[in-house]
Design a protein around this motif. Structure first.
Motif, PDB file in Angstrom:
ATOM      1  N   THR A  23     -64.952 -22.412 -19.386  1.00  0.00           N
ATOM      2  CA  THR A  23     -64.398 -23.444 -18.509  1.00  0.00           C
ATOM      3  C   THR A  23     -64.005 -22.857 -17.161  1.00  0.00           C
ATOM      4  O   THR A  23     -63.494 -21.740 -17.097  1.00  0.00           O
ATOM      5  CB  THR A  23     -63.152 -24.091 -19.154  1.00  0.00           C
TER       6      THR A  23
ATOM      7  N   CYS B 250     -55.998 -17.509 -15.463  1.00  0.00           N
ATOM      8  CA  CYS B 250     -55.301 -18.700 -15.937  1.00  0.00           C
ATOM      9  C   CYS B 250     -54.530 -19.296 -14.768  1.00  0.00           C
ATOM     10  O   CYS B 250     -54.414 -18.692 -13.698  1.00  0.00           O
ATOM     11  CB  CYS B 250     -54.364 -18.381 -17.105  1.00  0.00           C
TER      12      CYS B 250
ATOM     13  N   PRO C  46     -67.439 -17.037 -19.439  1.00  0.00           N
ATOM     14  CA  PRO C  46     -66.366 -18.045 -19.465  1.00  0.00           C
ATOM     15  C   PRO C  46     -66.918 -19.398 -19.890  1.00  0.00           C
ATOM     16  O   PRO C  46     -68.071 -19.736 -19.601  1.00  0.00           O
ATOM     17  CB  PRO C  46     -65.874 -18.063 -18.016  1.00  0.00           C
TER      18      PRO C  46
ATOM     19  N   THR D  24     -61.564 -24.002 -13.930  1.00  0.00           N
ATOM     20  CA  THR D  24     -60.619 -24.951 -13.351  1.00  0.00           C
ATOM     21  C   THR D  24     -60.639 -24.769 -11.845  1.00  0.00           C
ATOM     22  O   THR D  24     -60.439 -23.663 -11.339  1.00  0.00           O
ATOM     23  CB  THR D  24     -59.203 -24.740 -13.905  1.00  0.00           C
TER      24      THR D  24
ATOM     25  N   GLN E 152     -62.123 -16.789 -21.800  1.00  0.00           N
ATOM     26  CA  GLN E 152     -62.731 -18.120 -21.887  1.00  0.00           C
ATOM     27  C   GLN E 152     -62.680 -18.905 -20.582  1.00  0.00           C
ATOM     28  O   GLN E 152     -63.491 -19.792 -20.362  1.00  0.00           O
ATOM     29  CB  GLN E 152     -62.013 -18.952 -22.972  1.00  0.00           C
ATOM     30  N   HIS E 153     -61.748 -18.577 -19.717  1.00  0.00           N
ATOM     31  CA  HIS E 153     -61.350 -19.482 -18.648  1.00  0.00           C
ATOM     32  C   HIS E 153     -61.262 -18.737 -17.317  1.00  0.00           C
ATOM     33  O   HIS E 153     -60.790 -17.602 -17.269  1.00  0.00           O
ATOM     34  CB  HIS E 153     -59.959 -20.031 -19.018  1.00  0.00           C
TER      35      HIS E 153
END
Length: 363
Positions: A11, A259, A9, A13, A246-247
């Motif tokens: 990023t 997400c 990944p 959050t 990615q996240h």
């Protein structure tokens, strides 16, 4: 599974809390908010930072709710700096005093994104539940006076989309370097308030024309971005650049998602950082692997010539509109459920259509 590219990944959050002084109609937090007593303690967040660094994650978005409401924020920023992860604070700016900001910068905060509901105080009050305009503008000026990159974020919807030109001029006059215009994404409270938020096609067309003109006029002076809302496009966007590609999101109670909206998919069980490592969650979790690659796809996505471009669209949107996260995103004109989106656009285009009562986010 075919079509899977194993990668780390980029990023993370970190949703530090669901507590927030505002009650925004477009909030994408789930309508069942995580209570303060169920929030992760600071030691867990510091461990998550270490695990993120071990996964070669390079950027952390610190968000909420309102991240300034989480008492361990400065310690998390310090740990991110120590582990060489770029830190970006996403904030309403309520509570962003000079003392707080300077402390965060001293701890290593590397950028800040401040939200503004509208340039009009009455519209801001309608959207946020109370008039925080003066506090927000003061905090924005304060942040811009410091040596830290500041971006301004404005979520667009039917009540403020006519302000696009004025918002851009305001950002340029304030010497903001980056302006993010964010179309409302219909999850959580925003989904419940869709009939009061979805712009008409005419509103969107007029706003796009203004935006395109301003972007040319201010090229090299103000960096701007605007991703048009899904419902008013005829082709879907890749789901976060690809489901779990990615996240990674860690919510206030430690649940991990690919997400911010994935918790809406009730047919998946998402893992908790309290029980599993971040690496296991990313590599081995059934939920994170559920929609990687192409094998999960049904028609028309499975044989569609565009599947490698749009990856079937948003899985959360598919679930919320059809009840099945494996269906083609109904935004797609090829989806057998596309009429659902057409009906919502038709409603938005009808100015006299009765609207639902506003559902405000609780504090």
């Amino acid at each position: 599974m075919t079509g899977i590219v194993k990668q780390r990944p980029f990023t993370i959050t970190m949703e530090l809390t669901h507590r927030c002084p505002l009650s925004c109609l477009y909030c994408s937090n789930p309508t069942e908010l995580i209570a303060k007593e169920n929030e992760l303690p600071i030691d867990d967040w510091l461990s998550i930072v270490d695990q993120a660094a071990d996964l070669s994650i390079v950027q952390a978005n610190l968000t909420g709710g309102e991240p300034l409401a989480y008492p361990g924020l400065a310690m998390i920023v310090s740990q991110l700096k120590k582990r060489d992860i770029y830190s970006n604070l996403i904030t309403s700016a309520i509570g962003l005093t000079e003392t707080v900001l300077q402390k965060l910068i001293a701890c290593g905060l590397e950028s800040i994104q401040i939200s503004l509901q509208s340039l009009d105080a009455s519209t801001s009050k309608l959207i946020a539940g109370w008039n925080a305009q003066e506090q927000k503008l003061c905090a924005l000026k304060l942040a811009l006076s410091e040596k830290i990159p500041v971006s301004l974020n404005v979520v667009l919807h039917k009540h403020n989309i006519g302000e696009v030109g004025a918002i851009i001029d305001f950002a340029a006059a304030m010497n903001v370097k980056r302006l993010e215009l964010a179309s409302t994404q219909f999850y959580g409270f925003a989904l419940a308030n869709m009939e009061n938020l979805l712009p008409s096609e005419q509103q969107m067309a007029e706003a796009i024309s203004v935006y395109d003109s301003k972007k040319k006029e201010l090229a090299g002076k103000l960096q701007m971005s605007w991703v048009i809302g899904d419902y008013l496009e005829r082709s879907p966007k890749p789901c976060m650049g690809g489901w779990a590609s990615q996240h990674i999101v860690v919510s206030a109670d430690g649940t991990a998602y690919p997400c911010l909206a994935a918790g809406a998919i009730k047919t998946l069980t998402f893992p908790s950082i309290k029980e599993r490592s971040l690496k296991w969650i990313w590599d081995d979790s059934p939920a994170f692997n559920a929609f990687r690659g192409f094998d999960w796809m049904v028609e028309p996505c499975r044989t569609c010539e565009f599947r490698e471009n749009d990856l079937g669209g948003c899985r959360c949107q598919a679930f919320l509109l059809t009840g099945d996260a494996a269906q083609a995103d109904p935004v797609c004109k090829l989806s057998p459920h596309h009429q659902i989106v057409d009906e919502k656009i038709k409603s938005a285009n009808a100015p006299d259509h009765p609207r639902k009562e506003l559902l405000y986010r609780l504090h």
